[in-house]
Design an enzyme around this catalytic site. Structure first.
Site, short mmCIF file in Angstrom:
data_model
loop_
_atom_site.label_atom_id
_atom_site.label_comp_id
_atom_site.label_asym_id
_atom_site.label_seq_id
_atom_site.Cartn_x
_atom_site.Cartn_y
_atom_site.Cartn_z
N LYS A 199 16.63 31.29 -20.41
CA LYS A 199 16.20 30.48 -21.54
C LYS A 199 15.86 31.36 -22.60
O LYS A 199 15.47 32.68 -22.76
CB LYS A 199 14.81 29.85 -20.90
CG LYS A 199 15.04 28.76 -19.93
CD LYS A 199 13.51 27.86 -19.81
CE LYS A 199 13.59 27.07 -18.57
NZ LYS A 199 14.40 25.91 -18.83
N LYS B 176 18.47 30.20 -6.19
CA LYS B 176 17.24 30.03 -5.38
C LYS B 176 17.29 28.65 -4.52
O LYS B 176 18.00 27.83 -4.79
CB LYS B 176 16.17 30.14 -6.17
CG LYS B 176 15.78 28.90 -7.34
CD LYS B 176 14.50 28.78 -7.84
CE LYS B 176 13.64 27.97 -7.00
NZ LYS B 176 13.45 26.58 -7.48
N HIS C 92 9.95 31.39 -10.99
CA HIS C 92 9.94 31.31 -12.53
C HIS C 92 8.55 31.68 -13.05
O HIS C 92 8.76 32.45 -13.90
CB HIS C 92 10.03 29.68 -12.77
CG HIS C 92 11.38 28.96 -12.31
ND1 HIS C 92 12.47 29.82 -12.03
CD2 HIS C 92 11.48 27.82 -11.81
CE1 HIS C 92 13.53 29.03 -11.54
NE2 HIS C 92 12.77 27.62 -11.39
C1 BG6 Z 1 13.87 24.58 -10.47
C2 BG6 Z 1 12.92 23.93 -9.50
O1 BG6 Z 1 14.14 25.74 -10.21
O2 BG6 Z 1 13.32 24.33 -11.71
C3 BG6 Z 1 12.65 22.30 -10.00
O3 BG6 Z 1 13.50 23.93 -8.18
C4 BG6 Z 1 12.15 22.43 -11.34
O4 BG6 Z 1 11.71 21.84 -9.19
C5 BG6 Z 1 12.99 23.07 -12.18
O5 BG6 Z 1 11.91 21.01 -11.73
C6 BG6 Z 1 12.58 23.18 -13.74
O6 BG6 Z 1 13.47 23.95 -14.54
P1 BG6 Z 1 13.62 23.44 -16.10
O7 BG6 Z 1 14.37 24.40 -16.88
O8 BG6 Z 1 13.74 21.98 -16.28
O9 BG6 Z 1 12.13 23.76 -16.48
#
Ligand code: BG6
Length: 482
Positions: free
Chosen positions: A177, A143, A235
Site C-alpha cells: 500500500k 497468506k 497486516h
Molecule cells: C485480507 C483479509 O488479507 O485483507 C481480509 O483476509 C481483509 O479478511 C483484507 O478483508 C483487507 O484488505 P484491504 O486491502 O481491503 O484492507
C-alpha cells in the site's frame, strides 16, 4: 521503469484473488507501459477453459473490478494477448507438460501460488519434478502462511527443500500500500519526526484497520481463522513493525526485515485483560444490511472473533513505557485504516489551564483517502484573547500528488512488479512469519483453554464497549472511525 519480458504462471487462475486482484493489477501495470506484449501470463487451474474463454473471463473481471481507461482504448485487447491458459491438476499429472511448453528459456520465471497452503507442497514438488524451475525462478505465496507456528515452520521447511529464501516471495499486501511505504519515507527522510519518535515524546500509538464489510463468501476460511489470524498476525503486525522499527542502514530487503524481526521479538506477551475479542450481532429489523456474524458464517455456535483490540508493549530502549493499541474488525461503522502517533502534551502550558490540553497527533491514513495529517495547536484567529485550537496540516495524496480522477495504484501492482524485478524488500522473510506466530500462538491457546466467548457488538458500530474501557482504564480514548 519497464521490466524485462517475463513468464508469470498463476496457479489458481480462475479463483477470486486472481480475478479481483492479480490480473487487474497486471493490466494496470501493462497500461502504464511497465511490461510489453512479449511477456506471457499463463493462467493455470483445474477448470476447463481454452485460451479464448479464459481471456473473456479475465476481460469481464477487469471491467468489473478495475475499470480503467485502457478498457476502452484497445489496451485491454493487447493485454489479453499476453494471456494463455493451461488446464492443470495441482495434485495430479494433467497439464504439466503443456505448461512446460508455454515457458520460454532464459527469462525471469515467476509462479504465483494463488491457492490454499495445502497445495503449496504439491505445486513445489511438481515444478521440481517437471524441471520447470531455474535459477531465475521466483515463487509467490499468499497468506494464510500457516495457522500457527508449527504449520508455518512446516511450510517454510517444505519450501526451503525446493527453493532458496531469495526465491520465495511471501506476500502481505499491506506492504504494497502506497501510504505504508510512505510511512518509512516520512520517518526516515525527514528530520522533523525521528528525534521525537520514542517513548520520551510519544504517549501512545493507535493502529486501526476497520472494515465495514463482513465475511460473506469466505465464511469457511474465516470462521476457522478469526481476526487474530486473518489480520493481526500479518497486516497489523507489519504496520506495527514499520511504525516501531529502528532505521535500517539501507532500504534493502534483509536490512529492513532484520529490523522488523527485532520488533516482533521484543513484543511482550499480551495480558488477557489487555485484549478484547468481539463478534458482530444483527441489528434488529435491519438483518439484511446488518446481519449477525453467526448468520454470515453459517455457524450458529461460532465463537470466532470478528473484532479484536489489544494493548501491546515493545520492550526495547525506544518504546518501553509507550503502549501500542491495535484494533481491527469486520462490519464496523466505516472502512478506515489509520495509524495515529499521539505525542505527549507540552510539559508546561504557559497559556494556563483554561486553554485545555493540546497534543500533536500524526495521522497516517492508509485507506480510504490516503494521506498524512499532522495536528498542530495554534491560536484561534480573532481578537477574542488567547484561545488555542487544533488544526490539521493535511497532505491528502490524491489531491496533492495523484493524476486527476485516477485511483491510487493497488498494492498488488507494486508487489507483482517487485517480484519480476527480484526485489524482496516488501515481502516477508520466513523467520519474520514464524516470530509473528510465536507471539500470537499463546494468545490463541489461552482463549481456547478458557473457552473464551467474544463480546457482542452491533453490526455497523465502532466495536464492543469493552474496547472503549480498555482505553478508558489508561485515561486514553480511541480516535473515531471515519
Ligand atoms: C485480507 C483479509 O488479507 O485483507 C481480509 O483476509 C481483509 O479478511 C483484507 O478483508 C483487507 O484488505 P484491504 O486491502 O481491503 O484492507
Amino acid at each position: 521503469i519497464p521490466v524485462d519480458p517475463f513468464d508469470l504462471v498463476i496457479f489458481g487462475a480462475t479463483g477470486d484473488l486472481a480475478q479481483r486482484k492479480i490480473l487487474p493489477a497486471l493490466f494496470r501495470r501493462f497500461c502504464a507501459g511497465q511490461f510489453c506484449k512479449a511477456s506471457r501470463i499463463i493462467g493455470a487451474a483445474r477448470t476447463m477453459h481454452d485460451r479464448d474463454t479464459y481471456r473473456a473471463m479475465v476481460a469481464s473481471a477487469i471491467r468489473e473490478h478495475a475499470p480503467h481507461r485502457g478498457c476502452e482504448d484497445g489496451t485491454l485487447e493487447q493485454f489479453l494477448d499476453t494471456l494463455d491458459y493451461v488446464q492443470l491438476e495441482a495434485t495430479g499429472e494433467t497439464g504439466w507438460k503443456a505448461l512446460a511448453e508455454h515457458l520460454t528459456p532464459g527469462r525471469v520465471r515467476a509462479f504465483y501460488f494463488s491457492v490454499g497452503p495445502g497445495l503449496f507442497g504439491e505445486l513445489a514438488q511438481r515444478l521440481h519434478d517437471y524441471g520447470l524451475t531455474t535459477q531465475e525462478t521466483r515463487i509467490v505465496v499468499e497468506k494464510p502462511f500457516g495457522r500457527d507456528l508449527h504449520s508455518a515452520q512446516e511450510l517454510n521447511a517444505m519450501l526451503a527443500s525446493h527453493f532458496r529464501e531469495s526465491q520465495i516471495y511471501r506476500i502481505d499486501h499491506y506492504l504494497g500500500k502506497e501510504t505504508v511505504q510512505n510511512l518509512m519515507v516520512v520517518r526516515f527522510a525527514n528530520m522533523l519526526f525521528e528525534p521525537l519518535w520514542n517513548s520520551q515524546y510519544v504517549d501512545h500509538i493507535q493502529i486501526t484497520v476497520a472494515e465495514s464489510a463482513g465475511i460473506a463468501g469466505r465464511a469457511e476460511y474465516y470462521d476457522r481463522a478469526g481476526a487474530m489470524r486473518d489480520m493481526v498476525q500479518n497486516h497489523l503486525m507489519q504496520l506495527l513493525c514499520l511504525t516501531a522499527m529502528e532505521p535500517p542502514a539501507r532500504f534493502e530487503p534483509d536490512a529492513l526485515r532484520d529490523e522488523k524481526l527485532k520488533v516482533i521479538r521484543a513484543l511482550d506477551p499480551v495480558l488477557p485483560h489487555h485484549i478484547v475479542r468481539g463478534q458482530f450481532q444483527a441489528v434488529a429489523g435491519q438483518e439484511a444490511a446488518h446481519p449477525s456474524y453467526r448468520d454470515e458464517a453459517g455457524n450458529p455456535r461460532s465463537t470466532t472473533e470478528s473484532y479484536i483490540a489489544l494493548r501491546v508493549h515493545i520492550s526495547n530502549w525506544r518504546w518501553a513505557g509507550t503502549p501500542f493499541y491495535l484494533r481491527t474488525g469486520k462490519r464496523l461503522v466505516a472502512r478506515s485504516s489509520v495509524i495515529s502517533v499521539m505525542f505527549k502534551d507540552a510539559p508546561h502550558s504557559i497559556f494556563g489551564q483554561e486553554c485545555g490540553r493540546h497534543a500533536n497527533v500524526l495521522t497516517i491514513r492508509l485507506q480510504p483517502n490516503e494521506g498524512i495529517t499532522f495536528q498542530v495547536t495554534i491560536k484561534e484567529p480573532g481578537p477574542g484573547g488567547m484561545r488555542l485550537i487544533d488544526v490539521p496540516l493535511d497532505m491528502t495524496f490524491a489531491e496533492a500528488l495523484g493524476p486527476e480522477g485516477e485511483d491510487p495504484p493497488d498494492a498488488y501492482e507494486r508487489l507483482i512488479m517487485d517480484v519480476i524485478r527480484g526485489n524482496q524488500t516488501l515481502f516477508m522473510r520466513g523467520d519474520e512469519v514464524e516470530a509473528a506466530w510465536a507471539w500470537t500462538d499463546p494468545i490463541i491457546a489461552d482463549w481456547e483453554q478458557r473457552g473464551e466467548v467474544p463480546k457482542p457488538y452491533e453490526s455497523g458500530s465502532p466495536g464492543p464497549g469493552d474496547a472503549e474501557l480498555l482505553m478508558k482504564r489508561d485515561q486514553r480514548y480511541w480516535r473515531g472511525i471515519k
